[in-house]
Design a protein around this motif. Structure first.
Motif, PDB file in Angstrom:
ATOM      1  N   GLU A  79       8.586  17.462  65.711  1.00 19.00           N
ATOM      2  CA  GLU A  79       8.336  16.159  66.323  1.00 19.00           C
ATOM      3  C   GLU A  79       9.570  15.254  66.205  1.00 19.00           C
ATOM      4  O   GLU A  79       9.906  14.515  67.137  1.00 19.00           O
ATOM      5  CB  GLU A  79       7.134  15.500  65.650  1.00 19.00           C
ATOM      6  CG  GLU A  79       6.730  14.173  66.281  1.00 19.00           C
ATOM      7  CD  GLU A  79       5.533  13.551  65.593  1.00 19.00           C
ATOM      8  OE1 GLU A  79       5.100  12.474  66.035  1.00 19.00           O
ATOM      9  OE2 GLU A  79       5.040  14.140  64.610  1.00 19.00           O
ATOM     10  N   GLN A 111       8.823  -1.589  56.964  1.00 15.19           N
ATOM     11  CA  GLN A 111       7.665  -1.051  57.674  1.00 15.19           C
ATOM     12  C   GLN A 111       6.747  -2.171  58.153  1.00 15.19           C
ATOM     13  O   GLN A 111       6.204  -2.118  59.267  1.00 15.19           O
ATOM     14  CB  GLN A 111       6.892  -0.095  56.760  1.00 15.19           C
ATOM     15  CG  GLN A 111       7.574   1.237  56.509  1.00 15.19           C
ATOM     16  CD  GLN A 111       7.408   2.195  57.663  1.00 15.19           C
ATOM     17  OE1 GLN A 111       6.873   1.867  58.709  1.00 15.19           O
ATOM     18  NE2 GLN A 111       7.879   3.421  57.477  1.00 15.19           N
ATOM     19  N   GLN A 143       9.274   7.162  57.869  1.00 16.61           N
ATOM     20  CA  GLN A 143       8.351   7.940  57.042  1.00 16.61           C
ATOM     21  C   GLN A 143       8.816   9.384  56.878  1.00 16.61           C
ATOM     22  O   GLN A 143       8.580  10.010  55.857  1.00 16.61           O
ATOM     23  CB  GLN A 143       6.951   7.905  57.653  1.00 16.61           C
ATOM     24  CG  GLN A 143       6.326   6.512  57.662  1.00 16.61           C
ATOM     25  CD  GLN A 143       5.025   6.460  58.446  1.00 16.61           C
ATOM     26  OE1 GLN A 143       4.630   7.436  59.080  1.00 16.61           O
ATOM     27  NE2 GLN A 143       4.360   5.317  58.410  1.00 16.61           N
ATOM     28  N   LYS A 193       7.890   5.962  62.374  1.00 20.02           N
ATOM     29  CA  LYS A 193       7.663   7.376  62.055  1.00 20.02           C
ATOM     30  C   LYS A 193       8.902   8.012  61.434  1.00 20.02           C
ATOM     31  O   LYS A 193       8.805   8.785  60.471  1.00 20.02           O
ATOM     32  CB  LYS A 193       7.268   8.134  63.321  1.00 20.02           C
ATOM     33  CG  LYS A 193       5.842   7.915  63.766  1.00 20.02           C
ATOM     34  CD  LYS A 193       5.527   8.803  64.958  1.00 20.02           C
ATOM     35  CE  LYS A 193       4.099   8.637  65.410  1.00 20.02           C
ATOM     36  NZ  LYS A 193       3.783   9.516  66.584  1.00 20.02           N
ATOM     37  N   GLN A 194      10.059   7.699  61.994  1.00 21.94           N
ATOM     38  CA  GLN A 194      11.288   8.300  61.494  1.00 21.94           C
ATOM     39  C   GLN A 194      11.604   7.827  60.078  1.00 21.94           C
ATOM     40  O   GLN A 194      12.168   8.576  59.283  1.00 21.94           O
ATOM     41  CB  GLN A 194      12.437   7.983  62.451  1.00 21.94           C
ATOM     42  CG  GLN A 194      12.326   8.751  63.758  1.00 21.94           C
ATOM     43  CD  GLN A 194      13.213   8.209  64.854  1.00 21.94           C
ATOM     44  OE1 GLN A 194      13.643   7.059  64.808  1.00 21.94           O
ATOM     45  NE2 GLN A 194      13.488   9.024  65.865  1.00 21.94           N
ATOM     46  N   LYS A 233       6.423  18.204  61.552  1.00 20.43           N
ATOM     47  CA  LYS A 233       7.160  16.945  61.456  1.00 20.43           C
ATOM     48  C   LYS A 233       8.599  17.117  61.937  1.00 20.43           C
ATOM     49  O   LYS A 233       9.138  16.252  62.636  1.00 20.43           O
ATOM     50  CB  LYS A 233       7.146  16.439  60.016  1.00 20.43           C
ATOM     51  CG  LYS A 233       5.799  15.898  59.556  1.00 20.43           C
ATOM     52  CD  LYS A 233       5.902  15.373  58.140  1.00 20.43           C
ATOM     53  CE  LYS A 233       4.572  14.806  57.658  1.00 20.43           C
ATOM     54  NZ  LYS A 233       4.661  14.307  56.264  1.00 20.43           N
ATOM     55  N   LYS A 285       7.482   2.117  67.301  1.00 21.31           N
ATOM     56  CA  LYS A 285       6.598   3.055  66.597  1.00 21.31           C
ATOM     57  C   LYS A 285       7.369   4.298  66.176  1.00 21.31           C
ATOM     58  O   LYS A 285       7.151   4.854  65.098  1.00 21.31           O
ATOM     59  CB  LYS A 285       5.429   3.431  67.508  1.00 21.31           C
ATOM     60  CG  LYS A 285       4.332   4.219  66.807  1.00 21.31           C
ATOM     61  CD  LYS A 285       3.144   4.423  67.736  1.00 21.31           C
ATOM     62  CE  LYS A 285       2.022   5.159  67.011  1.00 21.31           C
ATOM     63  NZ  LYS A 285       0.838   5.351  67.897  1.00 21.31           N
ATOM     64  N   ARG A 286       8.294   4.727  67.026  1.00 16.57           N
ATOM     65  CA  ARG A 286       9.123   5.887  66.692  1.00 16.57           C
ATOM     66  C   ARG A 286      10.012   5.589  65.490  1.00 16.57           C
ATOM     67  O   ARG A 286      10.216   6.443  64.627  1.00 16.57           O
ATOM     68  CB  ARG A 286       9.973   6.251  67.906  1.00 16.57           C
ATOM     69  CG  ARG A 286      10.732   7.572  67.781  1.00 16.57           C
ATOM     70  CD  ARG A 286      11.486   7.832  69.058  1.00 16.57           C
ATOM     71  NE  ARG A 286      10.585   7.891  70.182  1.00 16.57           N
ATOM     72  CZ  ARG A 286      10.887   7.461  71.405  1.00 16.57           C
ATOM     73  NH1 ARG A 286      12.070   6.915  71.633  1.00 16.57           N
ATOM     74  NH2 ARG A 286      10.020   7.558  72.387  1.00 16.57           N
TER      75      ARG A 286
END
Length: 541
Positions: free
Chosen positions: A177, A320, A351, A348-349, A174, A344-345
């Motif tokens: 990424e 979200q 999360q 993710k960030q 993670k 989408k990024r």
């Protein structure tokens, strides 16, 4: 005391050698302690799966650091009395040199005798005989122990009875990424900042230049040179059409076609908000979506400051959900992969704020950076819409210019005050005359669709003839079946299926740009009229 030079020099040299020997012993003891502790912790990590991040290959250097630190703590420098006592012990001089170290404070007439005797003995004694350096064995033990530590670190199997290793690897992935996406965001933002786009409500510079070149060539058209004019217009048509197709393939084709089909083929949008976003983007506006993104950024800032876990979780879920809606819109409606990737990024960030390897502040900060990137990508989509509208307008005027050139030729000096495409459109409409929409009866031009009165009197010149065409096998257009009751609704079902198939094929043709943009509206109105007639002819139960 000047006569005791040799004795004092011997004591000082023995003291230095003794200090080195004591420090060497302290180093060895410190190494044994440090290596044993390192080995114990490493084996515990390999057997249980805990602290796996503590033991990369370079971690073996911690043994050397621990040895130096611990040896500095354990080392005690020997004094003159210790060196003199060691000389007496090793050489059997019965405290002679120890007495030498005390002569300055001693009282009595025996001091010259002691000094004389010590000087004689000092000539015979070598410091190496008193303090021997037995370093070879200990160095061997250190090298062998280091090799064992290295081999154990490299080849000892890693067990994971409690799942700690897998969890740690997941967290590391993670973090990697996160860093990778962070770099990608910065690189894309720099690329968009350097990109040459239009300002405000204007089209991009390359489209503006192409349109200006077209108008410039309109002014250069020469009467009586239809072929040269047609060749020039064909070149512009190819260039403008290529630019239109490029933008349609990049961003806007899917959004515009889906929105048009939803509205004109009888479909419905999934969400009124998305429908509004789509409509604004087609017009080149980003007002609603930009407002939504700004509100999301404000909510992210509130989330960073919120301490109540219940409110924090509720706010995070709201963010979200909105991000997911926007990402779905970008992916499905606009087909803008960069914009969808940025949103989408950001999800993710957000999360990743719960990851152990990252601080929540850093994760939320990068999420806001991704939101800024999404806004920039949104402007790109809107700019493409503006460009496509301008290109379609230019292609329409260009088509009119080609028709006017075929009919009567073009004269660039016919409109000295023509500055915009609208001016040239009006000019070419006047030149085409009868090909423009008429009143429907009595005058030249395309009719308005009204019913025209008919007069059956008079000779129309019709002839009764039979075609001499050859009869050949072809597609069956009509067939008769055996007697019996037909299935209720079967004909309507087949008809509706045929209309649906035709609509689908036409929709695909439009999507693949097989039909020029100017014919899209007429085709869609035709199919809508078919559906309307079908509904009107359906008997009510």
């Amino acid at each position: 005391m000047e006569q005791m030079t040799k004795s004092n020099r011997l004591i000082e040299r023995v003291q230095r050698r003794l200090a080195l020997a004591v420090w060497g012993r302290a180093l060895f003891v410190s190494f044994v302690i440090s290596a044993s502790l390192y080995l114990a912790l490493m084996l515990f990590s390999r057997l249980t799966g805990y602290w796996t991040g503590w033991f990369p290959l370079e971690s073996i250097s911690s043994v050397a650091i621990g040895t130096l630190v611990l040896s500095a703590i354990l080392f005690r420098r020997p004094d003159r009395e210790q060196a003199a006592r060691l000389i007496d012990q090793r050489q059997g001089t019965k405290d002679l040199f120890l007495t030498v170290t005390m002569l300055e404070q001693a009282v009595g007439n025996y001091k010259p005798l002691v000094a004389q005797d010590a000087e004689k003995q000092a000539q015979k004694i070598k410091p190496s005989q008193v303090v021997e350096f037995a370093w070879a064995k200990r160095v061997g033990w250190v090298c062998a122990s280091t090799l064992v530590l290295f081999l154990t670190l490299q080849y000892a199997p890693q067990l994971d009875p409690f799942g700690e290793v897998q969890a740690a690897e997941t967290e590391q992935e993670k973090v990697k990424e996160f860093q990778k996406e962070k770099k990608a965001t910065k690189a894309r933002m720099a690329e968009l900042k350097n990109k040459d786009n239009g300002a405000g409500d204007e089209e991009s510079k390359d489209v503006k230049l192409a349109v200006e070149n077209l108008k410039s060539d309109f002014r250069k058209m020469t009467p009586g040179k239809k072929q040269e004019n047609a060749k020039t217009l064909a070149g512009h048509q190819k260039s403008l059409g290529g630019k239109w197709r490029q933008r349609a393939e990049e961003n806007m084709k899917s959004m515009m076609m889906k929105a048009d089909q939803a509205q004109k083929f009888g479909g419905m949008s999934k969400d009124d908000g998305m429908k509004k976003w789509s409509k604004e983007l087609q017009e080149g506006s980003t007002q609603s979506l930009t407002k939504e993104m700004d509100e999301l950024k404000d909510q992210l800032q509130r989330l960073m400051k919120e301490k109540d876990p219940v409110k924090r979780e509720k706010l995070q879920n709201e963010i979200q959900k909105k991000l997911k809606e926007m990402e779905s819109f970008a992916r499905e409606q606009t087909s803008s992969k960069p914009m969808a990737a940025a949103l989408k990024r950001a999800m993710k960030q957000m999360q990743m704020a719960q990851s152990k390897g990252l601080s929540p502040e850093e994760a939320f900060k990068e999420a806001m950076e991704s939101m800024d990137l999404a806004k920039m990508e949104l402007k790109e989509v809107a700019q493409s819409a503006k460009d496509m509208k301008k290109l379609e307008e230019a292609l329409k005027v260009l088509q009119m210019a080609k028709k006017a050139n075929d009919k009567s030729g073009l004269d660039g000096e016919a409109c000295e005050n023509c500055m915009t495409l609208e001016d040239y459109e009006e000019l070419y409409a006047e030149m085409m005359g009868g090909e423009m929409p008429g009143e429907g009866t009595g005058n030249e031009g395309q009719g308005g669709g009204g019913k025209v009165d008919e007069d059956d009197t008079g000779d129309k010149g019709f002839k009764t003839e039979k075609s001499k065409s050859a009869i050949t096998a072809g597609k069956v257009l009509l067939s008769f079946k055996s007697k019996g009751l037909s299935v209720s609704g079967e004909a309507k079902k087949n008809y509706n299926k045929l209309v649906t198939d035709l609509k689908q094929g036409m929709s695909e043709a439009i999507m693949q740009e097989q039909i020029p943009p100017g014919y899209h509206d007429g085709i869609k109105k035709y199919f809508n009229s078919l559906e309307k007639k079908t509904d009107e002819n359906t008997p009510q139960k």
